[in-house]
Each structure stands twice: as C-alpha cells, then as structure tokens.
Design a protein around this motif. Structure first.
Motif, PDB file in Angstrom:
ATOM      1  N   TYR A  62       0.822  -1.202   0.000  1.00  0.00           N
ATOM      2  CA  TYR A  62       0.000   0.000   0.000  1.00  0.00           C
ATOM      3  C   TYR A  62       0.860   1.258   0.000  1.00  0.00           C
ATOM      4  CZ  TYR A  62      -4.058  -2.891   1.096  1.00  0.00           C
ATOM      5  OH  TYR A  62      -5.050  -3.821   1.053  1.00  0.00           O
ATOM      6  N   SER A  63       2.103   1.122   0.471  1.00  0.00           N
ATOM      7  CA  SER A  63       2.952   2.314   0.457  1.00  0.00           C
ATOM      8  C   SER A  63       4.424   1.919   0.481  1.00  0.00           C
ATOM      9  CB  SER A  63       2.596   3.251   1.619  1.00  0.00           C
ATOM     10  OG  SER A  63       3.310   2.917   2.777  1.00  0.00           O
ATOM     11  N   THR A  65       6.768   2.695   2.622  1.00  0.00           N
ATOM     12  CA  THR A  65       7.448   2.826   3.908  1.00  0.00           C
ATOM     13  C   THR A  65       8.259   1.554   4.129  1.00  0.00           C
ATOM     14  OG1 THR A  65       5.500   1.924   4.954  1.00  0.00           O
ATOM     15  CG2 THR A  65       5.731   4.297   4.960  1.00  0.00           C
ATOM     16  N   TYR A  67       7.835  -0.548   6.989  1.00  0.00           N
ATOM     17  CA  TYR A  67       7.342  -1.239   8.180  1.00  0.00           C
ATOM     18  C   TYR A  67       7.235  -2.732   7.978  1.00  0.00           C
ATOM     19  CZ  TYR A  67       6.401   2.960  10.779  1.00  0.00           C
ATOM     20  OH  TYR A  67       6.552   4.105  11.486  1.00  0.00           O
ATOM     21  N   SER A  68       6.760  -3.156   6.817  1.00  0.00           N
ATOM     22  CA  SER A  68       6.626  -4.597   6.617  1.00  0.00           C
ATOM     23  C   SER A  68       7.722  -5.087   5.692  1.00  0.00           C
ATOM     24  CB  SER A  68       5.245  -4.932   6.051  1.00  0.00           C
ATOM     25  OG  SER A  68       5.221  -4.669   4.673  1.00  0.00           O
ATOM     26  N   GLU A  71       7.189  -4.329   2.021  1.00  0.00           N
ATOM     27  CA  GLU A  71       7.514  -2.970   1.596  1.00  0.00           C
ATOM     28  C   GLU A  71       9.015  -2.774   1.464  1.00  0.00           C
ATOM     29  OE1 GLU A  71       3.704  -0.857   3.789  1.00  0.00           O
ATOM     30  OE2 GLU A  71       5.684  -0.778   4.694  1.00  0.00           O
ATOM     31  N   THR A 496       0.301  -6.727  14.942  1.00  0.00           N
ATOM     32  CA  THR A 496       0.289  -5.815  13.803  1.00  0.00           C
ATOM     33  C   THR A 496      -1.058  -5.143  13.713  1.00  0.00           C
ATOM     34  OG1 THR A 496       0.167  -7.936  12.696  1.00  0.00           O
ATOM     35  CG2 THR A 496       1.749  -6.328  11.830  1.00  0.00           C
ATOM     36  N   PRO A 497      -1.077  -3.907  13.229  1.00  0.00           N
ATOM     37  CA  PRO A 497      -2.374  -3.295  12.964  1.00  0.00           C
ATOM     38  C   PRO A 497      -3.189  -4.199  12.041  1.00  0.00           C
ATOM     39  CG  PRO A 497      -0.628  -1.670  12.719  1.00  0.00           C
ATOM     40  CD  PRO A 497       0.027  -2.990  12.938  1.00  0.00           C
ATOM     41  N   PHE A 498      -4.481  -4.266  12.281  1.00  0.00           N
ATOM     42  CA  PHE A 498      -5.325  -5.180  11.515  1.00  0.00           C
ATOM     43  C   PHE A 498      -5.627  -4.591  10.138  1.00  0.00           C
ATOM     44  CE2 PHE A 498      -9.583  -7.050  10.665  1.00  0.00           C
ATOM     45  CZ  PHE A 498      -9.186  -8.357  10.588  1.00  0.00           C
ATOM     46  N   LEU A 499      -6.403  -3.513  10.126  1.00  0.00           N
ATOM     47  CA  LEU A 499      -6.684  -2.750   8.897  1.00  0.00           C
ATOM     48  C   LEU A 499      -6.739  -3.609   7.639  1.00  0.00           C
ATOM     49  CD1 LEU A 499      -4.517   0.217   9.873  1.00  0.00           C
ATOM     50  CD2 LEU A 499      -6.848   0.460   9.099  1.00  0.00           C
ATOM     51  N   LEU A 500      -7.734  -4.442   7.594  1.00  0.00           N
ATOM     52  CA  LEU A 500      -7.853  -5.387   6.483  1.00  0.00           C
ATOM     53  C   LEU A 500      -8.894  -4.883   5.493  1.00  0.00           C
ATOM     54  CD1 LEU A 500      -6.937  -8.356   5.722  1.00  0.00           C
ATOM     55  CD2 LEU A 500      -9.090  -9.043   6.756  1.00  0.00           C
TER      56      LEU A 500
ATOM     57  N   ARG B  28       0.640   5.249  10.073  1.00  0.00           N
ATOM     58  CA  ARG B  28       0.991   5.093   8.674  1.00  0.00           C
ATOM     59  C   ARG B  28      -0.001   4.174   7.966  1.00  0.00           C
ATOM     60  NH1 ARG B  28       6.061   5.776   6.713  1.00  0.00           N
ATOM     61  NH2 ARG B  28       6.170   7.159   8.486  1.00  0.00           N
ATOM     62  N   ARG B  29      -0.329   3.072   8.602  1.00  0.00           N
ATOM     63  CA  ARG B  29      -1.261   2.115   7.987  1.00  0.00           C
ATOM     64  C   ARG B  29      -2.625   2.759   7.761  1.00  0.00           C
ATOM     65  NH1 ARG B  29       1.564  -0.654   5.993  1.00  0.00           N
ATOM     66  NH2 ARG B  29       3.073  -2.021   6.971  1.00  0.00           N
ATOM     67  N   THR B  63     -11.808  -2.943   7.224  1.00  0.00           N
ATOM     68  CA  THR B  63     -12.137  -3.350   8.586  1.00  0.00           C
ATOM     69  C   THR B  63     -10.970  -2.971   9.485  1.00  0.00           C
ATOM     70  OG1 THR B  63     -11.180  -5.551   8.333  1.00  0.00           O
ATOM     71  CG2 THR B  63     -13.480  -5.301   7.760  1.00  0.00           C
ATOM     72  N   GLU B  68      -8.049   0.252  17.261  1.00  0.00           N
ATOM     73  CA  GLU B  68      -7.475   1.098  16.211  1.00  0.00           C
ATOM     74  C   GLU B  68      -8.436   2.234  15.860  1.00  0.00           C
ATOM     75  OE1 GLU B  68      -5.132  -2.745  14.365  1.00  0.00           O
ATOM     76  OE2 GLU B  68      -6.910  -1.995  13.344  1.00  0.00           O
TER      77      GLU B  68
END
Lengths: 740, 79
Positions: A62-63, A65, A67-68, A71, A496-500, B28-29, B63, B68
């Motif tokens: 997605y970007s 950066t 972090y993962s 990336e 980890t942030p979820f943000l799926l 960031r995410r 989601t 968060e």
C-alpha cells in the motif's frame, strides 16, 4: 538482439497484479525467493519485437514505507536493481487510494507506466476515467486494462517496451507538503545534496522526505555514512515536529500524507474522473456481506463453507490418493521382483519407495486443498473469515488470518499440517506468522486419525464420538495456549495493525487458480526429492540395524523347518504357494503358525535395532507417561508419518505388519493386553496430538521460516510439551485411580 | 453535528474524519488506507463478536479493530 530489460510489476494487494503478471508472462514463470527472506519472488519473460522483457512481480503493497517485509523488499528492489520501467497497476474502481502508492513512486522518481486495471468494474459502478488526461497530468503513459480477460495487455506491453527503450534518468516529482514542512524539507535536501548523503541510491529530496516521515531504515542507513550530519538533520525535524504538534496538533508525517491525498484529489477533479452514479453504493458485494458476515448467519455459513472445503478436498483426492498408493505398492513389488532379497531390496522398498511414496501421496490432498483455499482467497471470502474471527485469535496473540492455516491443518479433524504451514503466508507479521506456523501441527491431521481410531476403538468403544470431540478440543486448547505463551515469551511483540481491506467479491479466473496451485505443489515436490529422501533412509537404517545375528535367527529357522519338515511334500508345496479361497482348515493353521514365527522374529529384530535400543534406553523416562519401549519405537516411527505409529506398534507387539486402515485385530490385541489400560491409551493420545511434527511438516516449516532453527525448535519443544502433558495425564490418572 | 470516536459509531452512521491521532506504524497504515481528515465514511457493521468494525469508504470497504478505531475522530453527518 537487444539486451533484456528489467521490468518491475508493482501495486496494491487486490489490484489484480498477479493476474496481470500471468497475462503478460504466460506460463514462462519462475518462482524463487528474494535473497535471504522467504517472500516469494515471481519472475517471467515476454518477447516484444525482438526485445526481451524480464518481469519481476513485486509484493503487493500500500505504500513505500519500511514497516513490513514486503515494503522493504519492494523498495530495496527498486533502488538496488534499478528496473528500466515499473508497471504500476492500479484498481480503476478504487483510484484515489491506489494512486497514493503511485504518488510515492513518482516522489522516488522511478520510470512509471500506469495500468488502470479493472476498467470493467469501474464502468459498472458508474466511474468514468479519462486516462489520457490522467497521463498528461502525471506525465506518464496510462493504459486501460482488464487483466482478467487479457484486455489492454498488448497495448501495455507496447508502452512498456517503448518506455524501456528510451534513455532516461530518474525524475522525482516535487510536491508541496505545506508551509510548515516545505522549508524544512528544502533545508534538509540542500544539506543532503551538499554532503552527498546516500545520493548514489536515492534522490536527495526523497531521503529528506523519508527522514521527516520518521523512516528508521533510511535514518540508520544514512547514519552509517555520516552520523554527525544525520544528528543535525534530526534536530531540524524535532523542531518541526514540536512546532506542528503545538500549532496543528498533528505529526509531520500526517501532514505529508494529507498533502499527497490533496494532490490526488485535485488531480482527479481536473476532468479525470466522472461519477454518473453517486447513489446506490449498496452494490452486490455489500448485499452479500449483509448475509455472509451477519452476526448470526455469518458463523453458520462459515462452518458450512469449511465443511464444503473438506468434502471437496477429501472426496476428490480419495481416488488419486488410492491410485498413488497402489502405484507405489506396485513399484515396491516390481523392485522386490527385480532386486534380489537382502539389504539392498529392503533399503529400496522400505526406505526409498515407501518414504518418498508417502510424500508423493500428499500431493492430491495439497492440490485440492490449495485449489479450495485459492478459490476462497480470490473470491474475497478469506478476508471476511479473518474479519469475523480476528477477535477470537487475537486473545491468543494471533491474527484473523491465522484461521485458514489452523483449519487446513486439521482444525476439524482430517486436514494436513503441510499445506497448513504453507497457508500461513497470508500473515504478513513475522511474529504472528511464526506463532501460527509453530502451533498448527497440533491440529489433528488425517494421519493422526488412524492412531486415534485404533486407541479409541480399543478402549473407549462406548463413547467414540465424544472422545473424538474431546481430542479436537484438546488440540485446539493446546495450540491456542502454546501460541499465547510463545507470543508472551520468545515471540513477544505488539500485534500488527489489523486494517484489512474487504475486496469486492469476484469470481476467480481458472488460470490463476491453476498457476497458484501448481506453484505450491512444485515447491513441495522439490523439497521432497532431497531432504525427505535422506530422512526416510535414516529412519529405515535405525529400524533395521544392527541386524539379528545368525545365532539369534537360528531358533526361528529351526521352528520353521520343524513345522515344514513334519509335512508331506505335496502339503509343503501348498503351504508355500499363494493362499486361495478353498484352502483347507489345516493348511490355514499351518500358515498362521508360520506367520507367528515370522512376527516374533520381526519383533526381536526391531527390539535389537538401533531404534529399539533407543526405545529401551529412554524407557525409564517414558514410564512417566506409561510408555514401554514398544510404544517408544512406534512413536519414533511416527516421525516419518503419524500413521506409521500404528504399523510399527503392530510389529513391536509381534503382530506382524499392520495395515493402518485395518486395525481391528491390533485393537483386540491391545484391549486384551494386561499392560494396556484406558489411561495409557489416553496418555498416548495426548502425546500423539502434541509431539514433534512429522518430518514432511518439519521440512516445510524450515522452508517457510527460512531457517532450521524453527524446525529443530518445533521438534524439541513439541516433544517436551507432549511429554509433560502426557505425564500429567498418566500420573494424575494413576494417583486418582489408586486413591479411589 | 457532534464529534465522536469511530469506535462509538453505530451501524449505518455516517461521518467525516476530522482527526487521526495515531502515529508510527499504526498511523501510517491508517493513512495508507486513505483514512485522512476530510474522508467520508459509513459504518457498515461489526463482526459477530462486535470487533473488528467494517467501514464503507467511497470506493472500498475496510475493517479495523476497535482499539485502532479509537484513534479516529469523526464528525457525524446526517443523510
């Protein structure tokens, strides 16, 4: 002949990147790993007018950066390999967010060709895009594609070939990030340029930008070159951060993101995008989600879908598995016929053919399992399952995406940990992924089922279904608890942030399914040919050597010849011939007596082999779980494949070779043996659930984690854990039995 | 119209993001996924165990976990 050009394919997850890659390169693909990491690297070639395009599929990101892992890999590849062209594939139906990555590519300055994919979906949603205008504004070629059906790919390839033939240097896009950030960025850029800090790798303004964004990888790299300068630059950034925090209550990195989105929104407003249908956003996907992720119906449907996946896999693989097995058997017989009796024959038949045959026997199951998983993944359902179950898995330090590996490995009895370990690739965080990989072998795979069936059948006849349910609960409980413990100790770290993203439901392409599944099988077979062959020969050696001495064999020989010599010549010939339906009762009895002698000899041979000696030497310890040397040897054999426990136990109890599918006689033998008790059987069940994974799983685990460390860890840790659990069961059982 | 945290929004409620207070990786995410001030969103629903929450943005569905969503302040808008 011109030299080949390196082309990178990059884009968001779910943008159809892999589909486009497959459409351009066809079957000419090569799957490997990026150096030093386990992230898959797909490469392929395409010839265009004598020009060879070498395409590399970068991980979906997605970007830019760091972090993962994905990336970092994408970024390092762009900088160190300097591809001639980067194909940036974007989902046209979700243009605004997809362009966020595009802007970051432009900031870095890589030569870009934009592929506006999924134009059909965009049109269906009433989104009209003027790609020519977009190209003019961004000053890059923009091509409309529908990768699923191969539309626009020829045009895309032409644009890429044209761009790669041109000589050009990187041209970074200079955006404004507002009155607070811009002056600091200018100062930093000048200082970086003057000092030549990392200028051989990155444009100076990009390095400055990343430092303001707090990119630790860049800061560290720069510090190695000039620590003093970096510290001075960081001082500027600290001042900026303090200023922005006090005046705007924000962080500089947030401002930068806001300005990037501002740039994109302004860009799209300028005649690029027109929406004819702003109402009616409740499209098909949303309506499906109202049912499929419904609080009540969602979990029910999920169970149904999982059940369907199992039914699909096992129904369809039953026939090929049988075919493979009989093929292996035939091969073994042929080898027996061609190679004279003796060590070499035994090595080839029992060591090589049975060992490697067992591995190939997994192929049909892996194939269908992965077809099913890939289907669920490509339709978008897997993301919904992760969404629904995340809360449960998070309690144990795992992630919603851990769900599939658990189910595949046998979360509902009858899976296989090999595809289960491989299915953990959907997890991006290495700690959560490791915790998942290390605990999925506790699930009840199909090979453990014959073991349970034997023991439950022999000792818990009255409550079979209940026992199987209990076994499933024990393995889930153990796996989740161990995951929790691992995440709190050696794999400690924030989740980890979820943000799926829940991608729209889509029908997968048949070709994509096949390519994806084939890759998995190929990786598996490559490993099977080497290490697994070695380990099966090693196990065979341990079970065969040292052999019985001639003196030890003599009593058996004498008994056999006594039996045979007491018979008339014609009878003797009959005994040695193939058994037939109309054999007389007396003949059968003689054969059975002979078999008994053979079985006793096999038992003695096993007990004096290296494996038998090991089994005996650990008896003092294994007694804590109630295990004698026979069980120890059987468990050692189970390292080859769990169902081998049954057949080895048969030999150790001098029952002769026992077919794992046909255990009734062994079951009777166990239930009448005074040494065995329901408590011992239960202790053995607990041990079998948790102890070292079979070596095929261990090899996969090593491949997926990239180091032998975790393979060895799983063998030792799991065995200790199972030993403690089984000892607790056995000792507690004995204590209460005595006190009652 | 009132400001509230994304966590406290109900299904079907709409709002415009006015602040994202997370930074570091989570921040960031969140921004990578397009959740920046000025973005319109609608809560689509919650998972069977009330967490995570699914939100509908202009062109896609996202989601995120409740903890968060705590970093995102939204100004409610009516239909």
């Amino acid at each position: 002949m011109r030299q080949e050009s390196l082309i990178a394919v990059a884009g968001n997850p779910n943008s159809g990147k892999t589909t486009l890659f497959n459409a351009i390169t066809g079957a000419r693909q090569h799957v490997g790993n990026y150096p030093g990491v386990t992230v898959e690297k797909k490469e392929g070639y395409h010839q265009h007018n004598g020009q060879s395009l070498h395409l590399v599929d970068l991980p979906g990101i997605y970007s830019l950066t760091a972090y993962s892992l994905d990336e970092r890999i994408a970024r390092d590849f762009l900088v160190s390999e300097r591809p001639r062209v980067v194909i940036n594939i974007v989902d046209a139906s979700n243009l605004e967010r997809n362009l966020y990555l595009t802007v970051q590519f432009l900031e870095l300055g890589v030569p870009l060709v934009l592929a506006l994919n999924m134009m059909d979906e965009a049109k269906a949603r009433g989104i009209d895009i003027d790609s020519e205008e977009l190209g003019n504004l961004l000053r890059i070629p923009v091509i409309q594609t529908v990768a699923r059906v191969g539309k626009g790919t020829d045009e895309l390839v032409r644009a890429v070939a044209k761009a790669s033939a041109e000589e050009h240097s990187w041209l970074p896009l200079r955006l404004s990030y507002g009155p607070d950030v811009d002056p600091v960025l200018d100062t930093l850029e000048k200082a970086i340029e003057d000092a030549g800090l990392l200028t051989d790798l990155y444009p100076p303004r990009w390095t400055a930008l990343k430092m303001v964004e707090g990119d630790e990888a860049i800061v560290e790299k720069a510090s190695q070159q000039d620590r003093g300068l970096v510290n001075r630059l960081l001082q500027h950034i600290e001042d900026l951060t303090a200023h922005v925090k006090s005046t705007l209550d924000a962080y500089p990195e947030a401002l930068i993101a806001d300005y990037r989105y501002g740039f994109i929104r302004a860009l799209l407003k300028e005649r690029v995008i027109r929406r004819s249908d702003t109402e009616g956003r409740l499209n098909l996907s949303n309506r499906l989600d109202q049912v499929l992720t419904n609080s009540f119906l969602g979990p029910l449907l999920m169970l149904t879908i999982i059940y369907g996946m199992y039914a699909f896999t096992f129904t369809l693989s039953e026939f090929p598995v049988g075919l493979f097995e009989s093929g292996i058997e035939k091969l073994g017989e042929a080898a027996k016929f061609m190679i004279p009796d003796g060590m070499l024959q035994s090595l080839i038949v029992s060591g090589v053919i049975d060992g490697v045959g067992g591995v190939i026997g997994f192929v049909p199951i892996i194939t269908f399992m992965f077809l099913a998983i890939t289907f669920l993944e490509d339709t978008g359902y897997l993301a919904r399952a992760a969404y629904m179950l995340d809360r449960v898995f998070r309690l144990f330090g795992l992630h919603g995406n851990s769900f599939m590996p658990f189910i595949v490995s046998g979360g509902i009895a009858g899976g296989c940990a090999v595809p289960g370990v491989m299915a953990a690739r959907t997890l991006s965080n290495s700690r959560e992924r490791l915790a998942t990989i290390l605990t999925v072998p506790f699930m009840n795979c199909g090979a453990k089922l014959p073991v349970f069936a034997l023991l439950v059948g022999a000792f818990f006849q009255q409550s079979q279904a209940w026992m199987m349910f209990l076994i499933t609960c024990i393995s889930w409980g153990g796996a989740l608890l161990v995951a929790r413990v691992l995440r709190g100790t050696i794999l400690r770290g924030p989740s980890t942030p979820f943000l799926l993203e829940l991608p729209p439901y889509r029908l997968p392409t048949f070709r994509g399914l096949l390519i994806h599944t084939w890759e998995r099988i190929w990786l598996y077979l490559k490993k099977a040919g080497t290490i697994i062959l070695l380990i099966s020969i090693l196990l065979w050696t341990m079970m065969t050597f040292p052999q019985l001495s001639d003196e030890a064999k003599e009593p058996f020989e004498t008994r056999r010849s006594t039996i045979l010599s007491g018979l008339p010549a014609d009878q003797r010939a009959l005994v040695e011939s193939e058994p037939a339906e109309d054999d007389s009762e007396a003949l059968r009895e003689i054969r059975d007596t002979l078999k008994e002698v053979d079985a006793e000899e096999a038992q003695l041979a096993l007990s004096s082999s290296l494996a038998g000696q090991i089994g005996k030497s650990i008896e003092p310890v294994s007694r804590l779980c109630g295990f004698d040397w026979r069980i120890n040897v059987a468990l050692l054999g189970g390292f080859a494949a769990k169902e081998v426990i049954v057949s080895t136990l048969g030999t150790a109890l001098s029952m002769g070779e026992t077919d794992p599918e046909e255990t009734s006689s062994l079951s009777d033998r166990l239930s009448s043996d005074p040494y065995w008790s329901p408590l011992l059987a239960f202790s053995l069940i607990v041990f079998s659930i948790f102890y070292a994974p079979c070596f095929v799983t261990v090899v996969c685990l090593v491949r997926e984690t990239g180091s032998w460390k975790w393979g060895i860890f799983s063998m030792i840790f799991n065995t200790i854990f199972s030993f403690v659990m089984a000892s607790l069961v056995y000792q507690a059982g004995q204590f209460f039995a005595v006190s009652i | 119209m009132s400001k509230l945290l994304l966590r406290h929004m109900n299904s079907g409620q709409k709002g415009v993001i006015c602040q994202v207070s997370a930074h570091g990786e989570l921040g960031r995410r969140i921004r990578d996924m397009g959740l920046v001030p000025g973005t319109l969103l609608e809560v689509q629903g919650r998972a069977p165990l009330r967490d995570p929450v699914a939100i509908q943005l202009k062109d896609f569905t996202l989601t995120l976990r409740n903890n968060e969503a705590d970093y995102i302040t939204v100004e409610e808008v009516g239909d």
